[in-house]
Scaffold this motif. Structure first.
Motif, mmCIF file in Angstrom:
data_model
loop_
_atom_site.group_PDB
_atom_site.id
_atom_site.type_symbol
_atom_site.label_atom_id
_atom_site.label_comp_id
_atom_site.label_asym_id
_atom_site.label_seq_id
_atom_site.Cartn_x
_atom_site.Cartn_y
_atom_site.Cartn_z
ATOM 1 N N GLU A 5 -8.276 33.003 10.413
ATOM 2 C CA GLU A 5 -7.016 33.668 10.126
ATOM 3 C C GLU A 5 -5.977 33.292 11.170
ATOM 4 O OE1 GLU A 5 -7.315 37.999 8.488
ATOM 5 O OE2 GLU A 5 -8.651 37.797 10.196
ATOM 6 N N LEU A 6 -4.738 33.325 10.770
ATOM 7 C CA LEU A 6 -3.642 33.315 11.725
ATOM 8 C C LEU A 6 -2.952 34.666 11.618
ATOM 9 C CD1 LEU A 6 -4.111 30.204 11.607
ATOM 10 C CD2 LEU A 6 -1.668 29.973 11.979
ATOM 11 N N ALA A 11 0.667 42.186 14.925
ATOM 12 C CA ALA A 11 0.149 42.753 13.691
ATOM 13 C C ALA A 11 -1.039 43.687 13.923
ATOM 14 C CB ALA A 11 -0.249 41.640 12.722
ATOM 15 N N ARG A 12 -1.687 43.550 15.055
ATOM 16 C CA ARG A 12 -2.881 44.360 15.312
ATOM 17 C C ARG A 12 -2.874 44.855 16.747
ATOM 18 N NH1 ARG A 12 -7.505 40.393 12.658
ATOM 19 N NH2 ARG A 12 -6.654 40.385 10.552
ATOM 20 N N ASP A 41 8.133 33.432 17.345
ATOM 21 C CA ASP A 41 6.953 34.175 16.920
ATOM 22 C C ASP A 41 5.686 33.408 17.258
ATOM 23 O OD1 ASP A 41 8.999 35.046 14.375
ATOM 24 O OD2 ASP A 41 7.929 36.581 15.482
ATOM 25 N N PHE A 43 1.364 33.374 16.700
ATOM 26 C CA PHE A 43 0.250 33.851 15.883
ATOM 27 C C PHE A 43 -1.051 33.493 16.580
ATOM 28 C CE2 PHE A 43 3.838 33.149 13.233
ATOM 29 C CZ PHE A 43 3.786 34.064 12.212
ATOM 30 N N ASP A 89 1.527 26.793 4.256
ATOM 31 C CA ASP A 89 2.339 27.987 4.063
ATOM 32 C C ASP A 89 3.769 27.759 4.547
ATOM 33 O OD1 ASP A 89 1.682 31.034 3.378
ATOM 34 O OD2 ASP A 89 3.252 30.957 4.895
ATOM 35 N N ARG A 93 8.379 27.193 2.724
ATOM 36 C CA ARG A 93 9.661 27.762 3.179
ATOM 37 C C ARG A 93 10.572 26.753 3.847
ATOM 38 N NH1 ARG A 93 7.883 33.393 4.022
ATOM 39 N NH2 ARG A 93 5.764 33.439 3.256
ATOM 40 N N VAL B 26 5.645 45.003 12.149
ATOM 41 C CA VAL B 26 5.073 43.842 11.474
ATOM 42 C C VAL B 26 3.927 44.350 10.614
ATOM 43 C CG1 VAL B 26 3.828 41.676 11.787
ATOM 44 C CG2 VAL B 26 5.684 42.267 13.329
ATOM 45 N N PRO B 27 3.844 43.916 9.381
ATOM 46 C CA PRO B 27 2.778 44.406 8.519
ATOM 47 C C PRO B 27 1.401 44.128 9.114
ATOM 48 C CG PRO B 27 4.347 43.070 7.296
ATOM 49 C CD PRO B 27 4.694 42.932 8.737
ATOM 50 N N ALA B 28 0.501 45.016 8.885
ATOM 51 C CA ALA B 28 -0.857 44.830 9.400
ATOM 52 C C ALA B 28 -1.591 43.768 8.600
ATOM 53 C CB ALA B 28 -1.618 46.147 9.324
ATOM 54 N N ALA B 29 -2.569 43.167 9.233
ATOM 55 C CA ALA B 29 -3.492 42.243 8.582
ATOM 56 C C ALA B 29 -2.787 41.228 7.701
ATOM 57 C CB ALA B 29 -4.505 43.012 7.739
ATOM 58 N N THR B 30 -2.398 40.148 8.287
ATOM 59 C CA THR B 30 -1.590 39.181 7.562
ATOM 60 C C THR B 30 -2.434 38.040 7.016
ATOM 61 O OG1 THR B 30 -1.174 37.998 9.597
ATOM 62 C CG2 THR B 30 0.372 39.701 8.986
ATOM 63 N N GLY B 31 -2.989 37.256 7.912
ATOM 64 C CA GLY B 31 -3.779 36.122 7.466
ATOM 65 C C GLY B 31 -2.917 34.935 7.141
ATOM 66 N N LEU B 32 -3.076 33.860 7.904
ATOM 67 C CA LEU B 32 -2.437 32.588 7.586
ATOM 68 C C LEU B 32 -0.961 32.717 7.270
ATOM 69 C CD1 LEU B 32 -5.356 31.043 5.559
ATOM 70 C CD2 LEU B 32 -4.676 30.499 7.875
ATOM 71 N N PHE B 33 -0.242 33.295 8.165
ATOM 72 C CA PHE B 33 1.212 33.411 8.085
ATOM 73 C C PHE B 33 1.676 34.359 6.994
ATOM 74 C CE2 PHE B 33 1.017 28.948 9.735
ATOM 75 C CZ PHE B 33 1.460 29.251 10.985
ATOM 76 N N GLY B 34 0.839 34.676 6.057
ATOM 77 C CA GLY B 34 1.296 35.402 4.881
ATOM 78 C C GLY B 34 1.915 36.735 5.240
ATOM 79 N N GLY B 35 3.069 36.989 4.697
ATOM 80 C CA GLY B 35 3.645 38.316 4.798
ATOM 81 C C GLY B 35 4.481 38.608 6.022
ATOM 82 N N VAL B 36 4.348 37.823 7.067
ATOM 83 C CA VAL B 36 5.098 38.181 8.269
ATOM 84 C C VAL B 36 6.325 37.307 8.477
ATOM 85 C CG1 VAL B 36 3.108 39.092 9.467
ATOM 86 C CG2 VAL B 36 3.719 36.705 9.753
ATOM 87 N N LEU B 37 6.347 36.135 7.878
ATOM 88 C CA LEU B 37 7.450 35.226 8.173
ATOM 89 C C LEU B 37 8.788 35.800 7.751
ATOM 90 C CD1 LEU B 37 6.138 31.657 7.403
ATOM 91 C CD2 LEU B 37 6.800 32.614 9.586
ATOM 92 N N ASP B 38 8.840 36.397 6.615
ATOM 93 C CA ASP B 38 10.125 36.879 6.136
ATOM 94 C C ASP B 38 10.727 37.900 7.096
ATOM 95 O OD1 ASP B 38 10.116 35.298 3.953
ATOM 96 O OD2 ASP B 38 9.179 36.774 2.655
ATOM 97 N N ALA B 40 9.839 38.171 10.324
ATOM 98 C CA ALA B 40 9.891 37.702 11.705
ATOM 99 C C ALA B 40 10.842 36.535 11.901
ATOM 100 C CB ALA B 40 8.492 37.297 12.139
#
Lengths: 152, 76
Positions: A5-6, A11-12, A41, A43, A89, A93, B26-38, B40
């Motif tokens: 995971e990244l 986030a945690r 940012d 990760f 990913d 964008r 920042v949303p919890a538990a993202t995984g592979l960039f998903g969900g946080v880029l917008d 951040a």
């Protein structure tokens, strides 16, 4: 090897052990990567619950492009998979990605070259030679191993 | 606190070379960039490269984009 995971650094809540691993990893790789400036940012790259690297994303002056900074403190086959999956990913964008590394850092050089980056040029900073690599979305889609992207 | 990972609120947390994480949720538990880029990265007023770094990168970025134009204009 666990699930890859990244995860955004905020986030945690990280455990003391995870923070120790990351901070020791940062310290160990401090002189191997160019210094990034500005606000950006970062990760964590997690192999299961174990941090194995750090990926940072920095905007450029062009809205179509970002720079990525990569550092890994473990030697295994995780880096290429995570890099490819993260780039996949990012390329949804952005159309262009830049990466810099020290010329003598063969690990990162091979990593970005395998991901489809081409060498754009070099420059010197603080007496050290830096390589600047770039990758276009179209090149990445052609070069990136499909198996990596499916399974990454 | 540069180059240290912490859980301390408001300290900026993990950073590289003087950079810092953005504040805010920042949303919890993202995984592979998903969900946080917008949330951040798409905040150019808060998250941007320094002027010096932009000056270093821009010429190479121009080369990369010019390469794309050359390839794109080729062929029959």
């Amino acid at each position: 090897m666990g699930k890859l995971e990244l995860v955004h650094g905020r986030a945690r809540n990280w455990t003391d052990e995870q923070m120790r691993i990351v901070n020791e990893g940062i310290e160990a790789t401090q002189s191997t990567v160019p210094t990034l400036e500005g606000t950006f940012d970062s990760f964590l790259v997690l192999d299961g619950d174990t941090p194995v690297g750090l990926v940072s994303i920095i905007p450029t002056s062009n809205p179509e492009a970002v720079e990525v900074g990569v550092r890994f403190w473990t030697r295994n086959n995780v880096a290429g998979r995570v890099m490819a999956r993260g780039l996949q990913d990012l390329f949804t964008r952005f159309n262009y990605i830049i990466a810099r590394c020290y010329a003598n850092n063969m690990i990162v050089r091979r990593l970005v070259q395998r991901a489809g980056f081409i060498l754009l040029g070099t420059y010197r900073e603080h007496g050290r030679s830096l390589h600047v690599y770039g990758c276009r979305k179209t090149d990445f889609e052609r070069v990136a191993p499909k198996g990596v992207l499916r399974n990454g | 606190m540069a180059d240290m990972l912490t859980n301390a609120p408001g300290e900026g947390g993990l950073s590289e070379g003087g950079g810092a994480f953005l504040g805010g949720a920042v949303p919890a538990a993202t995984g592979l960039f998903g969900g946080v880029l917008d949330q951040a990265i798409f905040q150019p007023q808060q998250n941007r490269a320094s002027g010096r770094q932009a000056a270093q990168i821009d010429p190479f970025l121009d080369s990369l984009m010019a390469l794309g134009e050359q390839v794109g204009s080729g062929g029959d």
